[in-house]
Design a protein around this motif. Structure first.
Motif, short mmCIF file in Angstrom:
data_model
loop_
_atom_site.label_atom_id
_atom_site.label_comp_id
_atom_site.label_asym_id
_atom_site.label_seq_id
_atom_site.Cartn_x
_atom_site.Cartn_y
_atom_site.Cartn_z
N LYS A 164 49.95 -24.25 56.27
CA LYS A 164 50.11 -22.54 55.93
C LYS A 164 49.58 -22.90 54.14
O LYS A 164 48.56 -22.37 53.91
N GLU A 168 46.16 -21.53 52.44
CA GLU A 168 46.28 -20.70 51.62
C GLU A 168 45.81 -20.85 50.04
O GLU A 168 44.86 -20.44 49.32
N ARG A 173 43.11 -17.60 55.90
CA ARG A 173 44.08 -17.03 56.21
C ARG A 173 43.84 -16.42 57.66
O ARG A 173 43.19 -16.83 58.80
#
Length: 391
Positions: A164, A168, A173
């Motif tokens: 993640k 990011e 997303r």
């Protein structure tokens, strides 16, 4: 697995078990049958599967399903020796480790909701000054030998935090935080990918708005995970093409082909390739398509209709590798050759000598009486002539 099969517990009495943690955190995920089965396994040492069925009042299929739920969460390891089964019961995670693990936390959220999980995670903050001792203040460590760092218990687990974080930073997303997170864990385990390998695959199959497309990712991983034929199985020219196609981006590949022929890449062709990329056709497959259209079919440029028809056919048939694309082309050529032979055979059978009109059962004789008399005279003259020659 049958009710009469015998079993042996490998590590009875060697597991730690916190009943409250197991009830609050594991029960919503594994269900009541698996919850009861796990605790019953802590009590048995040997026996037959029927013992579990009798104690838990379960049928064989619900028992197997409950056992699968336990093994999927690494609570039980199952070994089949044909003659008997061996069960190794593992300790559940403690309260803190369970909620600190993003996978288990997301799994629990999917069952009882985020608000309840957040409430469970709340802890009482300590007050006053900490006077705990440091390790080195109490224990004397011998540094004569170089210490070997302990391996993380999670070294083989998917690192969602790292995934993640990179996602990011790159501007990507998840469309559905909870469901997509569980899907990523499942894909990493199924295809044996670490977090970075899975991220590169997810990046390649992402939507134009930079949201990760789980359906495209699943299809791509499923296709590329299939065993690919060896290069030696292809004609050399195609084997070389496969190698080259994996080493270039489509824009560079078409530019080289056009340059060899003394041409250039048009803006329309750039748009066609951009569209193929948006449709998630892998670069190596695009290169095979380019070569087929420009070199094998000897077209001067890419035609949108022809290219899109091929791309649609390949995507429907899950062509996501250069090997699969070449195989599809060879199959197409074989089908075309077989069809041409069939057409030739059909055409040759139609070439027959035309039957005389009088052989038609509907034929109507329209010869006049005068014509019939002339024909009869000719017949008689020919007969007299034939008789005179014989005399």
């Amino acid at each position: 697995m049958r009710a009469g099969d015998s079993f042996t517990m490998l590590n009875r009495g060697k597991t730690s078990f916190d009943a409250e943690t197991f009830r609050l955190l594991y029960l919503p995920i594994i269900g009541t049958d698996a919850f009861a089965l796990y605790q019953m396994m802590l009590s048995f040492s040997t026996g037959r599967i029927s013992h579990f069925l009798e104690y838990l009042n379960l049928g064989l299929n619900p028992f197997i399903e409950a056992l699968d739920r336990l093994s999927a969460l690494s609570l039980v390891r199952v070994y089949d020796d044909h003659s008997s089964l061996y069960f190794e019961v593992k300790s559940p995670l403690n309260f803190e480790n369970f909620l600190a693990d993003d996978f288990y936390r997301q799994l629990l959220i999917s069952r009882i909701g985020e608000n309840r999980v957040t409430a469970l995670a709340k802890t009482m903050e300590p007050k006053g000054k900490e006077i705990s001792k440091k390790f080195h203040e109490v224990y004397k460590v011998n540094f004569d030998r170089e210490a070997t760092p302990n391996q993380s218990l999670k070294e083989n687990q998917f690192d969602m935090g790292a995934f993640k974080s990179l996602m990011e930073r790159q501007g990507y997303r998840l469309s559905n935080e909870n469901q997509d997170s569980l899907t990523l864990y499942s894909l990493a385990e199924k295809f044996e990918l670490n977090w970075y390998e899975l991220f590169k695959q997810a990046e390649r199959t992402a939507n134009a708005d930079k949201s990760l497309n789980m359906n495209h990712l699943i299809r791509s991983l499923s296709a590329t995970s299939q065993p690919q034929p060896a290069l030696s199985e292809f004609p050399k020219v195609f084997a070389d093409l496969i190698v080259v196609s994996k080493a270039h981006e489509p824009d560079e590949f078409i530019r080289q082909i056009k340059a060899q022929a003394g041409g250039f890449v048009s803006s329309d062709e750039h748009k066609i390739l951009a569209n193929l990329t948006r449709q998630k056709l892998p670069a190596e497959v695009q290169n095979i398509l380019i070569h087929y259209v420009l070199v094998q079919q000897k077209n001067a440029s890419l035609s949108p209709n022809f290219v899109n028809a091929l791309a649609n056919d390949w995507m429907r048939n899950k062509v996501f590798t250069a090997e699969a694309a070449v195989k599809r082309i060879l199959e197409r050529e074989e089908q075309a050759t077989a069809k041409a032979k069939t057409e030739v055979t059909k055409h040759s059978t139609k070439i027959k000598k035309e039957a005389p009109k009088w052989s038609n059962p509907d034929y109507e004789n329209k010869t006049s009486q005068e014509e019939l008399a002339k024909l009869e005279k000719i017949r008689l003259d020919s007969l007299k002539k034939l008789e005179g020659e014989q005399n």
